[in-house]
Motif scaffolding. Structure first.
Motif, PDB file in Angstrom:
ATOM      1  N   THR A 149       6.889   8.874  -6.916  1.00  0.00           N
ATOM      2  CA  THR A 149       6.598   7.771  -7.840  1.00  0.00           C
ATOM      3  C   THR A 149       7.434   7.889  -9.103  1.00  0.00           C
ATOM      4  O   THR A 149       8.026   6.910  -9.578  1.00  0.00           O
ATOM      5  CB  THR A 149       5.107   7.752  -8.206  1.00  0.00           C
ATOM      6  OG1 THR A 149       4.326   7.595  -7.015  1.00  0.00           O
ATOM      7  CG2 THR A 149       4.792   6.607  -9.165  1.00  0.00           C
TER       8      THR A 149
ATOM      9  N   LEU B 109       1.369   4.033  -9.828  1.00  0.00           N
ATOM     10  CA  LEU B 109       0.743   4.404  -8.555  1.00  0.00           C
ATOM     11  C   LEU B 109      -0.016   3.227  -7.955  1.00  0.00           C
ATOM     12  O   LEU B 109       0.067   2.969  -6.758  1.00  0.00           O
ATOM     13  CB  LEU B 109      -0.203   5.588  -8.770  1.00  0.00           C
ATOM     14  CG  LEU B 109       0.451   6.934  -9.086  1.00  0.00           C
ATOM     15  CD1 LEU B 109      -0.589   7.936  -9.559  1.00  0.00           C
ATOM     16  CD2 LEU B 109       1.181   7.473  -7.859  1.00  0.00           C
TER      17      LEU B 109
ATOM     18  N   ILE C 245       2.449   0.662  -6.494  1.00  0.00           N
ATOM     19  CA  ILE C 245       2.940   1.047  -5.168  1.00  0.00           C
ATOM     20  C   ILE C 245       1.890   0.749  -4.104  1.00  0.00           C
ATOM     21  O   ILE C 245       2.193   0.252  -3.019  1.00  0.00           O
ATOM     22  CB  ILE C 245       3.319   2.545  -5.156  1.00  0.00           C
ATOM     23  CG1 ILE C 245       4.549   2.782  -6.029  1.00  0.00           C
ATOM     24  CG2 ILE C 245       3.597   3.015  -3.730  1.00  0.00           C
ATOM     25  CD1 ILE C 245       4.910   4.244  -6.184  1.00  0.00           C
TER      26      ILE C 245
END
Length: 309
Positions: free
Chosen positions: A48, A296, A299
């Protein structure tokens, strides 16, 4: 008595040799799940940070470094531990034992070096915000990354070299893995040099802890009335507490880890510092750092949209 010809010499790791097959199966399942989560969570954070350009800042690069160190340290324990549980063949070669001790304890001191660098980064960000980008340049970040790895690896390398010089009388290690203190205790002769160098390393990294605590005490005073600033250092403070408590548990095991306490307590004290910091530190940062949390979640949403399509 052991000679310096160590070609066929092996250590026996007797930390769990008295357990039944059923108990070993349970321990294997728990350890496997723990290792899987450690790898998954840390790799997720690393990818990430590397993929999201908004996270290309010194603090997140240092966090990425902390996650890499977690993977490095757990790799020195879990594969061998799981293999021993599965096969019941709990022995390790002389060279393998020294390598395992090097990896496990170098990752511990690397943790403190990285956390000290992160403490300095937070100090500059909060106390000298206007100078932050002029101080934390790309060159400075690279230097800090090198300093967070090279000295710890060098110190641990010296300790392993001193252990290699020892002549050992026994080969039974009452632990789940090889450690510096466990190998030194098997020596036939005086270990004064090893002890002195070991204490020097302890004092050096105790200095790291004092520096980190001093930095955060100053930051706490500054940030008492600022929720925004508090969020800038709180995850680092929680990570420091997590690592320090874990090391204290390991020290307790090295001092009191004997057959006088239950097997469950022995296992907890033996591997707590190999389970809690690498598992919970990335979770702490993922929850506490807003920008990282949003990255996060972003994603995760993208993956859901792809799956729906």
């Amino acid at each position: 008595m052991m000679t310096k010809n160590t070609t066929n010499f092996v250590f026996t790791l007797s930390g769990f040799e008295d357990e039944t097959k059923e108990t070993k199966h349970v321990i294997f399942s728990v350890a496997f799940i723990c290792y899987f989560l450690i790898v998954f969570i840390n790799v997720t954070l690393i990818l990430t940070i590397l993929q999201d350009k908004s996270l290309h800042e010194p603090m997140y690069f240092f966090l990425c470094n902390l996650c890499i160190n977690a993977l490095y340290g757990t790799m020195g324990f879990y594969p061998k531990f799981l293999s021993d549980l599965h096969s019941g063949y709990n022995v390790i070669s002389y060279e393998g034992c020294l390598l395992q001790a090097f990896v496990i304890y170098s990752t511990v001191v690397c943790d403190y070096s990285i956390l000290a660098v992160m403490a300095y980064d937070r100090y500059v960000a909060i106390c000298r915000p206007l100078e932050y980008h002029s101080i934390m340049t790309n060159q400075a970040v690279v230097k800090f990354l090198v300093l967070s790895w090279f000295p710890p690896l060098l110190c641990q390398g010296i300790l392993i070299f001193l252990i290699y010089r020892l002549i050992l009388c026994r080969s039974n290690i009452e632990n789940l893995f090889c450690s510096n203190w466990a190998i030194v205790r098997l020596s036939c002769y005086s270990t004064t040099v090893n002890n002195v160098v070991g204490y020097i390393e302890v004092f050096v990294y105790a200095g790291h802890v004092i520096y980190i605590i001093t930095s955060y005490v100053r930051l706490i005073r500054i940030c008492l009335k600022s929720t925004e600033n508090r969020s800038k250092f709180m995850p680092h403070l929680l990570a420091l507490i997590n690592v320090t408590l874990s090391i204290l548990f390991d020290a307790m095991y090295s001092r009191y880890g004997s057959r006088n306490i239950s097997s469950g307590q022995r296992y907890f004290l033996a591997i707590e510092f190999l389970a809690f910091p690498p598992l919970f530190n990335p979770i702490i940062y993922g929850i506490q750092l807003t920008k990282l949390r949003h990255a996060l979640l972003g994603i995760h949403r993208k993956r859901n949209r792809v799956n729906l399509e």
